[in-house]
Design a protein around this motif. Structure first.
Motif, PDB file in Angstrom:
ATOM      1  N   GLU A 278       0.728  -1.296  -0.002  1.00 13.92           N
ATOM      2  CA  GLU A 278       0.120  -0.106  -0.093  1.00 13.92           C
ATOM      3  C   GLU A 278       0.785   1.241   0.131  1.00 13.92           C
ATOM      4  OE1 GLU A 278      -2.708   2.218   3.340  1.00 13.92           O
ATOM      5  OE2 GLU A 278      -3.009  -0.029   3.301  1.00 13.92           O
ATOM      6  N   LEU A 279       1.710   1.181   0.929  1.00 13.70           N
ATOM      7  CA  LEU A 279       2.720   2.419   0.812  1.00 13.70           C
ATOM      8  C   LEU A 279       3.601   2.473  -0.232  1.00 13.70           C
ATOM      9  CD1 LEU A 279       3.800   1.938   4.635  1.00 13.70           C
ATOM     10  CD2 LEU A 279       2.453   3.765   3.671  1.00 13.70           C
ATOM     11  N   VAL A 280       4.062   1.771  -0.979  1.00 12.98           N
ATOM     12  CA  VAL A 280       5.008   1.727  -2.118  1.00 12.98           C
ATOM     13  C   VAL A 280       3.932   2.374  -3.376  1.00 12.98           C
ATOM     14  CG1 VAL A 280       6.454   0.508  -3.892  1.00 12.98           C
ATOM     15  CG2 VAL A 280       6.716   0.221  -1.390  1.00 12.98           C
ATOM     16  N   GLU A 281       2.722   1.425  -3.292  1.00 10.94           N
ATOM     17  CA  GLU A 281       1.903   2.034  -4.603  1.00 10.94           C
ATOM     18  C   GLU A 281       1.600   3.533  -4.463  1.00 10.94           C
ATOM     19  OE1 GLU A 281      -1.324  -0.652  -3.996  1.00 10.94           O
ATOM     20  OE2 GLU A 281      -0.390  -2.014  -5.516  1.00 10.94           O
ATOM     21  N   LYS A 282       1.480   4.042  -3.265  1.00  9.52           N
ATOM     22  CA  LYS A 282       1.076   5.519  -3.195  1.00  9.52           C
ATOM     23  C   LYS A 282       2.079   6.460  -3.431  1.00  9.52           C
ATOM     24  CE  LYS A 282      -2.169   5.368   0.868  1.00  9.52           C
ATOM     25  NZ  LYS A 282      -2.108   5.995   2.350  1.00  9.52           N
ATOM     26  N   LYS A 283       3.641   5.911  -3.518  1.00  7.10           N
ATOM     27  CA  LYS A 283       4.593   6.696  -3.733  1.00  7.10           C
ATOM     28  C   LYS A 283       4.765   6.985  -5.238  1.00  7.10           C
ATOM     29  CE  LYS A 283       8.154   9.087  -2.117  1.00  7.10           C
ATOM     30  NZ  LYS A 283       7.990  10.367  -1.541  1.00  7.10           N
ATOM     31  N   ASP A 284       4.960   8.324  -5.564  1.00 10.69           N
ATOM     32  CA  ASP A 284       5.076   8.465  -7.112  1.00 10.69           C
ATOM     33  C   ASP A 284       6.355   8.749  -7.450  1.00 10.69           C
ATOM     34  OD1 ASP A 284       4.332   9.364  -9.587  1.00 10.69           O
ATOM     35  OD2 ASP A 284       4.099  11.255  -9.005  1.00 10.69           O
ATOM     36  N   TYR A 285       6.887   7.799  -8.234  1.00 12.94           N
ATOM     37  CA  TYR A 285       8.356   7.741  -8.749  1.00 12.94           C
ATOM     38  C   TYR A 285       8.031   8.319 -10.251  1.00 12.94           C
ATOM     39  CZ  TYR A 285       9.664   5.667  -4.549  1.00 12.94           C
ATOM     40  OH  TYR A 285       9.706   5.096  -2.966  1.00 12.94           O
ATOM     41  N   SER A 286       7.310   8.709 -10.577  1.00 13.71           N
ATOM     42  CA  SER A 286       6.956   9.004 -12.223  1.00 13.71           C
ATOM     43  C   SER A 286       8.031   9.970 -12.733  1.00 13.71           C
ATOM     44  CB  SER A 286       5.838   9.667 -12.496  1.00 13.71           C
ATOM     45  OG  SER A 286       5.353  11.015 -11.925  1.00 13.71           O
ATOM     46  N   HIS A 287       8.713  10.829 -11.771  1.00 15.27           N
ATOM     47  CA  HIS A 287       9.700  11.677 -12.197  1.00 15.27           C
ATOM     48  C   HIS A 287      11.043  10.889 -12.683  1.00 15.27           C
ATOM     49  CE1 HIS A 287      10.130  11.324  -7.745  1.00 15.27           C
ATOM     50  NE2 HIS A 287      11.260  11.533  -8.063  1.00 15.27           N
ATOM     51  N   ASP A 288      11.203   9.649 -11.925  1.00 14.12           N
ATOM     52  CA  ASP A 288      12.699   8.922 -11.796  1.00 14.12           C
ATOM     53  C   ASP A 288      12.381   7.692 -12.558  1.00 14.12           C
ATOM     54  OD1 ASP A 288      14.964   7.859 -11.559  1.00 14.12           O
ATOM     55  OD2 ASP A 288      15.074   8.513  -9.354  1.00 14.12           O
ATOM     56  N   LYS A 289      12.844   7.526 -13.821  1.00 12.21           N
ATOM     57  CA  LYS A 289      12.310   6.519 -14.597  1.00 12.21           C
ATOM     58  C   LYS A 289      13.117   5.177 -13.923  1.00 12.21           C
ATOM     59  CE  LYS A 289      12.643   4.242 -19.303  1.00 12.21           C
ATOM     60  NZ  LYS A 289      13.128   4.768 -20.584  1.00 12.21           N
ATOM     61  N   LYS A 290      14.130   5.197 -13.474  1.00 10.23           N
ATOM     62  CA  LYS A 290      14.763   3.896 -12.756  1.00 10.23           C
ATOM     63  C   LYS A 290      14.027   3.547 -11.213  1.00 10.23           C
ATOM     64  CE  LYS A 290      19.412   3.131 -13.504  1.00 10.23           C
ATOM     65  NZ  LYS A 290      21.078   3.465 -13.002  1.00 10.23           N
ATOM     66  N   ALA A 291      13.635   4.590 -10.558  1.00 10.30           N
ATOM     67  CA  ALA A 291      13.013   4.355  -9.354  1.00 10.30           C
ATOM     68  C   ALA A 291      11.649   3.725  -9.716  1.00 10.30           C
ATOM     69  CB  ALA A 291      12.886   5.529  -8.599  1.00 10.30           C
ATOM     70  N   HIS A 292      10.978   4.226 -10.684  1.00  8.75           N
ATOM     71  CA  HIS A 292       9.746   3.711 -11.071  1.00  8.75           C
ATOM     72  C   HIS A 292       9.753   2.300 -11.616  1.00  8.75           C
ATOM     73  CE1 HIS A 292       5.426   3.613 -12.427  1.00  8.75           C
ATOM     74  NE2 HIS A 292       5.880   3.426 -13.307  1.00  8.75           N
ATOM     75  N   LYS A 293      10.823   1.912 -12.405  1.00  6.72           N
ATOM     76  CA  LYS A 293      11.045   0.700 -12.622  1.00  6.72           C
ATOM     77  C   LYS A 293      11.193  -0.410 -11.409  1.00  6.72           C
ATOM     78  CE  LYS A 293      13.945  -2.234 -15.937  1.00  6.72           C
ATOM     79  NZ  LYS A 293      14.874  -2.145 -16.894  1.00  6.72           N
ATOM     80  N   SER A 294      12.043   0.105 -10.412  1.00  6.54           N
ATOM     81  CA  SER A 294      12.276  -0.469  -9.195  1.00  6.54           C
ATOM     82  C   SER A 294      10.988  -0.556  -8.356  1.00  6.54           C
ATOM     83  CB  SER A 294      13.227   0.246  -8.112  1.00  6.54           C
ATOM     84  OG  SER A 294      14.861   0.184  -8.778  1.00  6.54           O
ATOM     85  N   LYS A 295      10.140   0.168  -8.321  1.00  9.63           N
ATOM     86  CA  LYS A 295       8.909   0.331  -7.649  1.00  9.63           C
ATOM     87  C   LYS A 295       8.220  -0.843  -8.290  1.00  9.63           C
ATOM     88  CE  LYS A 295       4.716   2.816  -7.126  1.00  9.63           C
ATOM     89  NZ  LYS A 295       4.029   3.924  -7.505  1.00  9.63           N
TER      90      LYS A 295
ATOM     91  N   LYS B 222       9.078  -3.793  -9.735  1.00 10.92           N
ATOM     92  CA  LYS B 222       9.740  -4.956  -9.479  1.00 10.92           C
ATOM     93  C   LYS B 222       9.446  -5.348  -8.279  1.00 10.92           C
ATOM     94  CE  LYS B 222      13.724  -5.038 -12.870  1.00 10.92           C
ATOM     95  NZ  LYS B 222      15.097  -5.217 -12.979  1.00 10.92           N
ATOM     96  N   LEU B 223       9.535  -4.319  -7.401  1.00 10.92           N
ATOM     97  CA  LEU B 223       9.353  -4.568  -5.953  1.00 10.92           C
ATOM     98  C   LEU B 223       7.863  -4.961  -5.524  1.00 10.92           C
ATOM     99  CD1 LEU B 223      10.176  -4.518  -2.978  1.00 10.92           C
ATOM    100  CD2 LEU B 223       9.482  -2.134  -2.990  1.00 10.92           C
ATOM    101  N   LEU B 224       6.892  -4.171  -6.369  1.00  8.40           N
ATOM    102  CA  LEU B 224       5.624  -4.635  -5.984  1.00  8.40           C
ATOM    103  C   LEU B 224       5.109  -6.045  -6.609  1.00  8.40           C
ATOM    104  CD1 LEU B 224       3.748  -1.185  -7.119  1.00  8.40           C
ATOM    105  CD2 LEU B 224       3.825  -2.357  -4.760  1.00  8.40           C
ATOM    106  N   ALA B 225       5.900  -6.368  -7.719  1.00  9.05           N
ATOM    107  CA  ALA B 225       6.005  -7.705  -8.273  1.00  9.05           C
ATOM    108  C   ALA B 225       6.051  -8.751  -7.158  1.00  9.05           C
ATOM    109  CB  ALA B 225       6.489  -7.970  -9.575  1.00  9.05           C
TER     110      ALA B 225
ATOM    111  N   VAL C  16       3.897 -11.578  -5.274  1.00 11.89           N
ATOM    112  CA  VAL C  16       4.352 -13.185  -5.358  1.00 11.89           C
ATOM    113  C   VAL C  16       4.294 -13.739  -3.799  1.00 11.89           C
ATOM    114  CG1 VAL C  16       6.142 -14.665  -5.844  1.00 11.89           C
ATOM    115  CG2 VAL C  16       5.535 -13.168  -7.537  1.00 11.89           C
ATOM    116  N   ARG C  17       4.838 -12.928  -3.169  1.00 10.40           N
ATOM    117  CA  ARG C  17       5.107 -13.457  -1.645  1.00 10.40           C
ATOM    118  C   ARG C  17       3.876 -13.393  -1.052  1.00 10.40           C
ATOM    119  NH1 ARG C  17       7.014 -16.976   1.517  1.00 10.40           N
ATOM    120  NH2 ARG C  17       7.212 -16.313   3.844  1.00 10.40           N
ATOM    121  N   ILE C  18       2.875 -12.402  -1.266  1.00 10.64           N
ATOM    122  CA  ILE C  18       1.617 -12.538  -0.615  1.00 10.64           C
ATOM    123  C   ILE C  18       0.867 -13.487  -1.173  1.00 10.64           C
ATOM    124  CG2 ILE C  18      -0.658 -11.470  -0.526  1.00 10.64           C
ATOM    125  CD1 ILE C  18       1.003  -8.575  -0.470  1.00 10.64           C
TER     126      ILE C  18
END
Length: 77
Positions: free
Chosen positions: A38-55, A57-60, A64-66
């Motif tokens: 929930e917290l990661v989904e709320k955070k907006d990383y659209s200004h940073d392409k690398k950070a958004h890609k990491s987001k 991957k992390l959500l994926a 999987v773990r859930i």
């Protein structure tokens, strides 16, 4: 400069838990995983392409773990 919120602190704390060791990710409870998701989904990383890609991957990985916790281990384990 943006103010650091309680949610930011909580997100960072949970992220530190999973980045300290590759096995720490599996030690999080289902509630912790859902909160982190929930917290990661709320955070907006659209200004940073690398950070958004990491987001993404992390959500994926979180999804999987859930799934593993709710439906039993995956087909690969």
């Amino acid at each position: 400069m943006a103010e650091i919120t309680d949610e930011d602190r909580e997100r960072v704390k949970l992220l530190q838990l999973i980045t300290s060791s590759k096995h720490e990710f599996k030690k999080l409870t289902l509630e912790q995983l859902k909160r982190l998701q929930e917290l990661v989904e709320k955070k907006d990383y659209s200004h940073d392409k690398k950070a958004h890609k990491s987001k993404v991957k992390l959500l994926a990985r979180i999804n999987v773990r859930i799934y593993e916790l709710t439906e039993g281990k995956g087909i690969w384990n």
